[in-house]
Structures are given as structure tokens and as C-alpha cells.
Design a protein around this motif. Structure first.
Motif, mmCIF file in Angstrom:
data_model
loop_
_atom_site.group_PDB
_atom_site.id
_atom_site.type_symbol
_atom_site.label_atom_id
_atom_site.label_comp_id
_atom_site.label_asym_id
_atom_site.label_seq_id
_atom_site.Cartn_x
_atom_site.Cartn_y
_atom_site.Cartn_z
ATOM 1 N N PHE A 61 0.841 -1.195 0.000
ATOM 2 C CA PHE A 61 0.000 0.000 0.000
ATOM 3 C C PHE A 61 0.876 1.245 0.000
ATOM 4 C CE2 PHE A 61 1.103 -0.269 4.387
ATOM 5 C CZ PHE A 61 0.860 0.961 4.989
ATOM 6 N N SER A 62 0.215 2.400 -0.113
ATOM 7 C CA SER A 62 0.923 3.673 -0.052
ATOM 8 C C SER A 62 0.011 4.716 0.571
ATOM 9 C CB SER A 62 1.358 4.128 -1.444
ATOM 10 O OG SER A 62 2.081 5.337 -1.375
ATOM 11 N N LEU A 63 0.606 5.678 1.248
ATOM 12 C CA LEU A 63 -0.124 6.823 1.800
ATOM 13 C C LEU A 63 0.069 7.981 0.835
ATOM 14 C CD1 LEU A 63 0.979 6.488 5.554
ATOM 15 C CD2 LEU A 63 -1.130 5.651 4.479
ATOM 16 N N THR A 64 -1.022 8.442 0.216
ATOM 17 C CA THR A 64 -0.914 9.404 -0.884
ATOM 18 C C THR A 64 -1.812 10.602 -0.614
ATOM 19 O OG1 THR A 64 -2.573 8.080 -2.026
ATOM 20 C CG2 THR A 64 -0.298 7.708 -2.646
ATOM 21 N N ASP A 65 -1.313 11.505 0.202
ATOM 22 C CA ASP A 65 -2.068 12.723 0.485
ATOM 23 C C ASP A 65 -1.921 13.714 -0.652
ATOM 24 O OD1 ASP A 65 -3.216 12.217 3.102
ATOM 25 O OD2 ASP A 65 -1.140 12.118 3.811
ATOM 26 N N GLY B 150 4.451 7.543 -1.435
ATOM 27 C CA GLY B 150 3.632 8.070 -2.517
ATOM 28 C C GLY B 150 3.029 9.410 -2.195
ATOM 29 N N CYS B 151 2.488 10.052 -3.223
ATOM 30 C CA CYS B 151 1.841 11.346 -3.047
ATOM 31 C C CYS B 151 0.872 11.561 -4.209
ATOM 32 C CB CYS B 151 2.886 12.459 -3.011
ATOM 33 S SG CYS B 151 2.215 14.101 -2.635
ATOM 34 N N GLU B 152 -0.227 12.249 -3.939
ATOM 35 C CA GLU B 152 -1.163 12.578 -5.007
ATOM 36 C C GLU B 152 -1.028 14.062 -5.337
ATOM 37 O OE1 GLU B 152 -5.860 12.111 -6.284
ATOM 38 O OE2 GLU B 152 -5.309 11.957 -4.173
ATOM 39 N N VAL C 69 -1.414 10.053 -8.938
ATOM 40 C CA VAL C 69 -0.681 9.437 -7.830
ATOM 41 C C VAL C 69 0.726 9.112 -8.315
ATOM 42 C CG1 VAL C 69 -0.539 7.416 -6.336
ATOM 43 C CG2 VAL C 69 -2.757 8.505 -6.753
ATOM 44 N N ILE C 70 1.718 9.477 -7.525
ATOM 45 C CA ILE C 70 3.107 9.162 -7.819
ATOM 46 C C ILE C 70 3.581 8.178 -6.751
ATOM 47 C CG2 ILE C 70 5.429 10.056 -8.182
ATOM 48 C CD1 ILE C 70 3.370 11.066 -10.206
#
Length: 793
Positions: free
Chosen positions: A48-52, A78-80, A97-98
Motif C-alpha cells: 500500500f501507499s499513503l498518498t495525500d 507516494g503522493c497525489e 498518484v506518484i
């Protein structure tokens, strides 16, 4: 986690409460990384990733990495981002999303600082953060990352490009390691059509654009609901290990490596496939437990590394008769095997014959050389049709035997008939024309016993069964039908009475004629010598006439039957349809005429044979002889013909088998390589088996077939059957997307078996070193498209 490539749930788009810093009221409730972690474990998420939005929650990442333990889901950074397209002249941005190939707290801090420094330099408020695509390149050019834009909602990548340059958008997506998120299946076809306009012809209409949906969760207490308070998320799965490299492979080959969880559930195997093999205390093989994927297992290695050894050990352990361990002189009694349904390891596993396809090196060509396609027929579920076809040829063989038997019987009759009396003496002629007289007997009583017996039997059966018909338990008769039955019974009874009268009249007529003949006989006995002599002469005349008529009748029947022999042709065939492209043909071809075979057994003493009839008439008259026999008896003729026709009878027992192809050709007039390709393609596509073993199929196959046909067949088949392939062809391993790679090595006569996966970089290096051309194949797969057209545009 299995040590072969297997499906795992992935969710790379999850928000924390940091999203409220950049988007007002974006997160619902309180975020707790431990609550989210438990939710992920409950839902069996492996990656998973945390993508704020435009920000990274460093504390959440640090908390998770600090407390990470074995079995926890893997966390990628990650990041959005809100990305704008200044050239479009519109303020609209799209979300992307990156996901980074990084999972350490140090990397989190570095990436976060780069983002914060960018927005400080741009003097943007937290709630107005946005970047351009070039910023991503500049900020993260030393990082590996995935670009996963929205393409199916209000923040779609298409929105800002639609009024500017859609082609530029499509090029960017194709050229970057990327996938589309939040795209409905109903509109995917439209996206694919747009991409096909840019791809070269060879890559068009391929199912190779990656689409994947994540939860976009904004409330960890309600995970895995979508967005803020939406519906429950339908998880997607990626095949491999929970790593960044597995995602890269999935984006390169989405057809094989990205599926909805519901689709993965359907693909799960619960039949009795091979699970693993346990090797201990073997003088030749290093101790190992080798586990097998229920999908594609490829066995690779250098020369004499133990590839075929393992192939034959597996065949031996499942009791396949085609496995051959004799050449290895190896005791495998201590090697144990286990199936999916077994609790413990066993010495062997028993499968039904129809459960396994086992193809050794050279087998495919041998099938054609031996004119036997029985394995293909069996694997295609056509065994009953094959049995009926063989029965047909058996029937035709019996027909030929009956034809020969009747020929011998007629020849025997001819021999007997020629030995009959055909002489009428001068004294008989004088006596016949003498003026004396005698009484002639009546000889025209017809023998009707056989036809009377049949008629009587028929009438009795009808009468005996009518009452049973009326009360049969399997049907019920209405009143009208019952009346019809009763009327029919009356009719049959009436006809029986009439028939009894006919029989009685015929019997009476016969008795009368016999009585009259007795009287005639007694009167002839009272005649004078001349009269009795005339009676005897006329009797001999009648016998002469009967013998002559019988001989001509026999010769006519004999001639008619000999014509059948002269014209007999044993061109017989039966077809067994395997599919729309391939038919198995069983055939025997007329290579030797039956009459010529018969002629070969006769000594004509210089006289050329004309026909079977002419030859056998001469044989019966001793004008010619049977070769190597003392006389021309029917028994000797039978022995000679049976011997001569032996090879033809064998053709009926083993008809030639070949494949007829839809393109109006057959295996009879194609090369061994072409036939091997067709055979393998057919047996794989139509097989009813559960497990497929093939040892080095590329030995008899062209590279074009492997690339254009075999790999696609294997990719489809591996989700339906467990496949074991010994191969040295990198295309089969890489493009076939093998779930399990068994590397075989031989160090000082000690064989070692290791398990590799394609998505592990260290394994890729070793695979390339063993397979000729492996580096090229891996490179070509990573490129995915021929982008020459993109660059030119």
C-alpha cells in the motif's frame, strides 16, 4: 507469501488526515496509522501507499517503518499531486498518484523536503498547491517512480488536455511508467483506440494498457470504502511479490499481472495439482523443497544441469509411463511429492491417464513418424469417436475377409461342379427317342416350410404381446386407443385363421401329389423293359440339364463376385473433428490391387492374366497352378490368398493417422516443424488434462510460432492447467510471464534446484546468464512498445 509469483491485493491510494492541510475538509474522522494497519491486515492487503494531496505525512510513514514487523503490508512512498497544463489555457488540474521505489524513513524525509521546497519557491498557499509535469521530472529525476493519473472522474488527465492536445497526453502516458486509475470498463475501449493511433501496427489492439483502481480512502475507520464516504472498494490484485518491481512488471504486462480480486478468485485452483517435491539424502541432488505454482513452471539451466532429470523425476512420481529415469541410474525412492489435496508428502501420486499430458523431447515429431495421433485424440476428449472409427475399419476388414471367403466358397463349388457328370450316352439318346412310354412324376410342389415358419412366428408374437401392450407401465391408453388395439387383435386373429387354412391346403396338395407319385412309380415298375429303360434315360437327361444349368448359374455368380474383387478398392477414411482448424484423419490408401495380389500367387506358365474370373476358371481346370502348392484345391487357394493379403489386412488394423488443417493442407504434405507446431497448438488448446509436462518444445518449433502462437496459448492455458516446461528459450520464460522459474545448476556433479521469480532483479540477472538472448528479451519487454512513431511525432 508463496515463493513463486502469486496474486496479492494492492492499494496505492490511501489518504491520511494531512490531506486536510491542502484540501479543506478532505479527510473524514481521525486518522490512526495503527487502525489503518489492522484494517489492511483484515483485508489481506500486501502492498500500500499513503498518498495525500500535494503533501507527505512524514510522521505516519515514520511510525509505520519504525514499528514494521514481518507479515505486515509493505509500504511504498507516494503522493497525489494536482498537476496543471499551462499550455491548455485552462485552470483545470488533474490528479495523479506518484509511487516511488522507496520505503525508508530517510527517503520519506528527502522526498517530502523536495515537495515542500518546491511549493515554498513557488510561493503557493497550502490549499492552492499545484505543479506542472516538468516539476515532477526535475524534482525526482534520480528516483524511480510510477505515474498513475486519474482518467475517469472529475479530476481526469483528459480534462485539461482535451481542449489543448490530446495526442500529447497520450504520448506522455505511453512513454512514462504509468497506469490509469479510476477508469470504468465501459470507456476503456475508447482509451485503447486513442492509444492505438500512436502505436505501430504490431502493437495495436493489444490488451496492454494498464488500468487499476485503488480505494482513494479518506476515512481509516471505514476502510476500504471509496473516497470519503463512498461504497466499498473492489480490490485489484497484482501478480508477483509485494514490491515496486512487481508493479513495474504489472504495468508492462497488465493482461497477465493485473486483475480484479473477483477475477483472481475465479482463477484459483482447487483441483489436485502438484504442490511441491521434497528432496533429501540424494547422492546426486542437493537437499531442497521445491514448490510449484498452479500456473506456469519453467525449468531452466545450462547443459547437463539437471533440467530433464527433474522433468523425469516428476513424471516418475506421478506414475507416468513415458518418464524415463533409467538413463540416470538414480534411486529416487527417498524423494517425496505432494499434491494440493495432500496433507503430507508421499512416495508417489496417482493421476488418471486423462489428467496429464506428458510430452518428451522429440515426441511430437515421433507421433507423425509413427502415424499415431492417439494422444492428441485422447487429450481432445475424442476417444469414443476414435473407438468408433477403428470399429469402422475393423468392419471394412471383415468385409474384405468375407469377400475372399465367398470367393473361395464359389471356387470350391466350381471345382465340385466341374467334377459332375456332363455325359449323355448314345444308348440314352436311342432310348429317349424310342416309341415306348412311361409315366412322368409330378415335380412342381413348392417347399414353403421356411416362409410358413416365419409367418407363424410373427402371428404368435403379435398375439402374445398385444395384451402386454395394453397394460404397459410406461404408457397409458385412452378408450379410443384401447378400441384400436382390440380391433387390431381381431385383425391378427382373423389373419391367423386364414393362414391356418392356407397351410392346410398346401399340406393337402403336397400329400395328394406324393400319393400320385407313388402310384406313378408303382405303375412304371410294371412297364416292359423298354419303357423302364426310357424312364432311366430321361432321368439321366434331367440330371445332365440340371448340371449344365447349375454350372452356368454358378459361373454367372462366380463372374459377378470376381468383378467385385477386380474392382475392389480399400480407400477408406474417417475424420475426427478436433476444432474448427484441425481434423484428425484415419485413412488407408489402396496401394496394391487385390486382383494383382491374387495373380502374384498363381503360376500362369507364360499366359498373361486377364481377370480374377478368367484366372480362377483356368485354375479350376488345372490350366494354371498355385505357386508352391502341390494342387489347386480350395484350401490351398485360401492359404495362398490369405498370405498374400496379409499386409493389406494389417493396414486395416493400423490406419494411417494425420492432421487435416483448415487451410486445405495436411500433415502429410507439410514439414515436420509445421506439423509439430500444429500438433502442440491443438493438443494444448483442446486438452482435457489438469497438468501439462513438455520437455523443450522449442526443439521442433520455429521462433515465429513460439512468438506468435505458443506464448499466447501458454499465457491463456496456464490459468486453466498447471504447466511444467523445460526450456532454454527466454521468450517462453519472459513473454510467457512464468510464475515459477526453477533454476538448475550442476556443481561438481551435485545438482541444485532453486526457485526464481521474474519480478526479482537479482533473479533476472541469473536468468539472463543462463538463457541465450535473455538480456535482449528482458530489455524488449521493458520497452513494451515500438516508440519510434512517438518520437518522430
Amino acid at each position: 507469501m508463496n515463493i513463486y509469483s502469486d496474486w496479492f491485493k494492492v492499494d496505492l491510494h490511501i489518504h491520511t488526515d494531512f490531506s486536510k492541510k491542502t484540501k479543506t475538509n478532505d479527510y473524514q474522522g481521525h486518522f490512526d496509522i495503527n487502525v489503518l494497519k489492522q484494517k489492511l491486515l483484515d483485508n489481506d492487503i500486501k502492498l500500500f501507499s499513503l498518498t495525500d494531496h500535494n503533501i507527505i505525512n512524514v510522521d505516519a510513514y515514520e511510525n509505520y517503518y519504525t514499528n514494521f514487523k514481518a507479515g505486515d503490508p509493505e509500504l511504498l512512498i507516494g503522493c497525489e499531486f494536482d498537476i496543471e497544463v499551462p499550455e491548455s489555457g485552462t485552470p483545470r488540474t488533474y490528479h495523479s498518484v506518484i509511487i516511488f521505489d522507496n520505503n525508508s524513513i530517510d527517503d520519506v524525509k528527502i522526498i517530502s523536503k523536495k515537495i515542500e521546497d518546491l511549493y515554498i519557491a513557488k510561493r503557493l498557499l497550502d490549499t492552492d498547491r499545484k505543479i506542472v509535469i516538468d516539476d515532477l521530472y526535475d524534482l525526482f529525476n534520480e528516483f524511480n517512480f510510477f505515474f498513475i493519473p486519474h482518467a475517469g472522474n472529475t479530476k481526469s488527465i483528459l480534462d485539461p488536455y482535451r481542449g489543448y492536445d490530446m495526442k500529447l497526453c497520450q504520448q506522455m502516458v505511453l512513454l512514462m511508467p504509468s497506469a490509469f486509475e479510476k477508469v470504468k470498463e465501459s470507456v476503456r475501449q475508447k482509451y485503447n483506440e486513442g492509444f492505438d493511433l500512436l502505436k505501430s501496427f504490431d502493437f495495436q489492439e493489444k490488451d496492454d494498457i494498464p488500468y487499476i483502481n485503488f480505494s482513494d480512502n479518506h476515512n481509516c475507520d471505514r476502510y476500504p470504502c471509496t473516497n470519503k464516504d463512498g461504497d466499498d472498494h473492489e480490490f485489484y490484485c497484482i501478480k508477483g511479490q509485494p514490491t515496486f518491481e512487481s508493479i513495474r512488471f504489472a504495468f508492462i504486462d497488465p493482461k497477465s499481472r493485473i486483475k480484479k480480486y473477483s477475477e483472481v478468485e475465479v482463477l484459483k485452483r482447487f483441483d489436485n495439482f502438484l504442490h511441491s517435491i521434497e528432496i533429501k539424502n540424494n547422492k546426486l541432488i542437493e537437499d531442497a523443497n521445491v514448490f510449484f505454482s498452479p500456473n506456469l513452471n519453467v525449468i531452466i539451466g545450462g547443459r547437463s544441469s539437471g533440467k530433464s532429470l527433474l522433468f523425469n523425476i516428476l513424471g516418475n512420481k506421478i506414475g507416468n509411463s513415458k518418464s524415463d529415469l533409467n538413463k540416470y541410474t538414480l534411486d529416487v525412492s527417498d524423494i517425496k511429492i505432494k499434491s494440493f489435496l495432500d496433507t503430507d508428502y508421499k512416495s508417489s501420486i496417482t493421476y488418471n491417464l486423462s489428467d496429464v499430458i506428458y510430452i518428451n523431447q522429440g515426441d511430437i515429431v515421433n507421433y507423425f513418424e509413427n502415424n499415431s495421433l492417439k494422444d492428441l485424440i485422447k487429450e481432445s476428449g475424442k476417444s469414443e469417436e476414435y473407438k468408433f472409427a477403428l470399429e469402422y475399419f475393423k468392419g471394412e476388414k471383415n468385409g474384405l475377409s468375407e469377400l475372399v471367403d465367398k470367393l473361395i466358397d464359389l471356387y470350391s463349388e466350381l471345382i465340385d461342379s466341374l467334377n459332375s457328370n456332363f455325359t449323355l450316352h448314345h444308348r440314352d439318346i436311342e432310348s429317349i427317342f424310342d416309341t415306348s412310354y412311361f409315366f412322368k412324376a409330378i415335380n412342381n410342389v413348392e417347399n414353403k416350410k421356411e416362409t410358413f415358419d416365419k409367418s407363424s412366428e410373427l402371428l404368435n408374437e403379435l398375439l402374445n404381446n398385444i395384451d402386454d401392450f395394453k397394460v404397459n407401465e410406461n404408457w397409458e391408453l385412452i378408450d379410443l386407443e384401447l378400441k384400436l388395439v382390440d380391433d387390431f387383435k381381431k385383425l391378427v386373429t382373423s389373419k391367423k385363421n386364414d393362414f391356418d387354412i392356407v397351410q392346410q391346403r398346401h399340406l393337402s396338395k403336397g400329400n395328394l401329389i406324393r400319393s400320385v407319385n407313388e402310384i406313378i412309380k408303382s405303375k412304371n415298375e410294371t412297364l416292359d423293359l423298354k419303357g423302364r429303360e426310357k424312364e432311366s434315360s430321361n432321368h439321366r437327361l434331367r440330371l445332365l440339364k440340371d448340371n449344365i444349368f447349375d454350372l452356368f448359374d454358378l459361373l454367372k455368380r462366380f463372374q459377378d463376385h470376381c468383378l467385385l474383387i477386380d474392382s475392389y478398392s480399400y480407400n477408406f477414411s474417417k475424420e475426427i473433428n478436433i476444432n474448427n482448424e484441425v481434423t484428425v484423419v484415419l485413412e488407408i490408401e489402396n496401394q496394391d490391387n487385390i486382383n494383382k495380389k491374387i495373380f502374384d500367387g498363381l503360376n500362369f506358365a507364360g499366359l498373361p492374366p486377364k481377370s480374377v474370373y478368367d484366372s480362377l476358371v483356368k485354375l479350376a481346370n488345372s490350366q494354371i497352378k498355385i505357386k508352391n502348392f502341390p494342387d489347386n484345391s480350395p484350401d490351398n487357394l485360401r492359404k495362398k490368398i490369405v498370405t498374400l493379403l496379409g499386409p493389406i489386412h494389417e493396414c486395416f488394423d493400423k490406419p494411417m493417422e494425420y492432421l487435416k488443417y483448415s487451410e486445405d493442407s495436411s500433415s502429410k504434405n507439410n514439414s515436420p516443424g509445421f506439423n509439430s507446431e500444429k500438433y502442440l497448438e491443438t493438443i494444448l488448446k483442446n486438452g482435457n488434462s489438469k497438468i501439462v509436462f513438455i520437455d523443450q518444445p522449442e526443439d521442433n518449433l520455429g521462433n515465429r510460432f513460439i512468438t506468435n502462437n505458443l506464448i499466447d496459448i501458454i499465457r491463456d492455458l496456464k490459468f486453466k492447467k498447471e504447466i511444467f516446461l523445460v526450456t532454454h528459450n527466454p521468450s517462453i520464460v519472459v513473454y510467457g510471464d512464468a510464475e515459477n522459474i526453477i533454476m538448475c545448476t550442476n556443481d561438481e556433479n551435485k545438482v541444485k534446484y532453486q526457485q526464481f521469480v521474474l519480478e526479482e532483479k537479482v533473479h533476472q540477472k541469473e536468468i539472463c546468464e543462463v538463457l541465450d538472448g535473455g538480456h535482449y528479451i528482458f530489455d524488449q519487454r521493458a520497452r513494451k512498445y515500438n516508440i519510434k512513431k512517438l518520437i518522430q511525432s
